[in-house]
Design a protein around this motif. Structure first.
Motif, PDB file in Angstrom:
ATOM      1  N   LEU A  87       0.830  -1.211   0.000  1.00  0.00           N
ATOM      2  CA  LEU A  87       0.000   0.000   0.000  1.00  0.00           C
ATOM      3  C   LEU A  87       0.863   1.260   0.000  1.00  0.00           C
ATOM      4  N   LEU A  88       1.937   1.252   0.768  1.00  0.00           N
ATOM      5  CA  LEU A  88       2.840   2.396   0.824  1.00  0.00           C
ATOM      6  C   LEU A  88       3.482   2.657  -0.543  1.00  0.00           C
ATOM      7  N   ILE A  89       3.928   1.609  -1.204  1.00  0.00           N
ATOM      8  CA  ILE A  89       4.523   1.766  -2.539  1.00  0.00           C
ATOM      9  C   ILE A  89       3.483   2.274  -3.537  1.00  0.00           C
ATOM     10  N   THR A  90       2.242   1.790  -3.413  1.00  0.00           N
ATOM     11  CA  THR A  90       1.171   2.244  -4.306  1.00  0.00           C
ATOM     12  C   THR A  90       0.907   3.734  -4.127  1.00  0.00           C
ATOM     13  N   VAL A  91       0.845   4.195  -2.883  1.00  0.00           N
ATOM     14  CA  VAL A  91       0.595   5.610  -2.607  1.00  0.00           C
ATOM     15  C   VAL A  91       1.746   6.466  -3.150  1.00  0.00           C
ATOM     16  N   ARG A  97       3.349   9.729  -9.995  1.00  0.00           N
ATOM     17  CA  ARG A  97       2.678   9.739 -11.298  1.00  0.00           C
ATOM     18  C   ARG A  97       1.886  11.027 -11.496  1.00  0.00           C
ATOM     19  N   SER A  98       1.114  11.437 -10.478  1.00  0.00           N
ATOM     20  CA  SER A  98       0.322  12.664 -10.635  1.00  0.00           C
ATOM     21  C   SER A  98       1.226  13.898 -10.710  1.00  0.00           C
ATOM     22  N   GLY A  99       2.357  13.878  -9.999  1.00  0.00           N
ATOM     23  CA  GLY A  99       3.306  14.990 -10.081  1.00  0.00           C
ATOM     24  C   GLY A  99       3.932  15.078 -11.467  1.00  0.00           C
ATOM     25  N   ILE A 104       4.329  17.427 -17.100  1.00  0.00           N
ATOM     26  CA  ILE A 104       4.291  17.166 -18.544  1.00  0.00           C
ATOM     27  C   ILE A 104       3.185  17.966 -19.225  1.00  0.00           C
ATOM     28  N   LYS A 105       2.032  18.163 -18.626  1.00  0.00           N
ATOM     29  CA  LYS A 105       0.908  18.895 -19.240  1.00  0.00           C
ATOM     30  C   LYS A 105       1.177  20.323 -19.260  1.00  0.00           C
TER      31      LYS A 105
END
Length: 105
Positions: A87-91, A97-99, A104-105
Motif C-alpha cells: 500500500l505504501l509503494i502504491t501511494v 505519477r500525478s506529479g 508534462i501537461k
C-alpha cells in the motif's frame, strides 16, 4: 641418589601420568590420548558428495523448528507487513505519477 629418592621420583612421575576425571575415576594419560585419537578418527569428515550430504543432515539435526503457534504468528506478521508495504509503494507511485502528469501537461 638413594633408593628413597628414586622411589619418590618414580612416584611423582607416576602421579603425573594419572589424570583425575570429574567423576572420581583416575585414568592414565595414555588412556586419555587413546580416547582423543579415537574421537578424532570418528569425527573425520567424509569428502565428496557423501560428506556434503552427511554434513547437511547433521546441520538439519541442530535446527530448532518453530511450533504451530509460532509459525502462525510469524506468517501473520509477514503477510501484514507485505500488505502495508504494498500500500505504501502504491501511494508513493500515485503521488509521483500525478506529479509527473502535472509537469508534462
Amino acid at each position: 641418589m638413594s633408593d628413597t629418592d628414586k622411589e619418590l621420583e618414580t612416584g611423582a612421575v607416576e602421579a603425573e601420568k594419572t589424570v583425575t576425571t570429574g567423576k572420581g575415576d583416575d585414568i592414565t594419560v595414555a588412556q586419555v590420548t587413546d580416547q582423543a585419537e579415537k574421537t578424532a578418527a570418528s569425527k573425520k569428515l567424509k569428502t565428496g558428495r557423501d560428506g556434503f550430504f552427511s554434513g547437511v543432515k547433521a546441520e538439519f539435526g541442530k535446527i530448532i523448528w518453530p511450533g504451530r503457534q509460532m509459525l502462525i504468528k510469524g506468517s501473520a506478521v509477514v503477510i501484514v507487513s507485505t500488505i502495508i508495504l504494498g500500500l505504501l509503494i502504491t501511494v508513493i507511485d500515485l503521488i509521483i505519477r500525478s506529479g509527473l502528469e502535472l509537469i508534462i501537461k
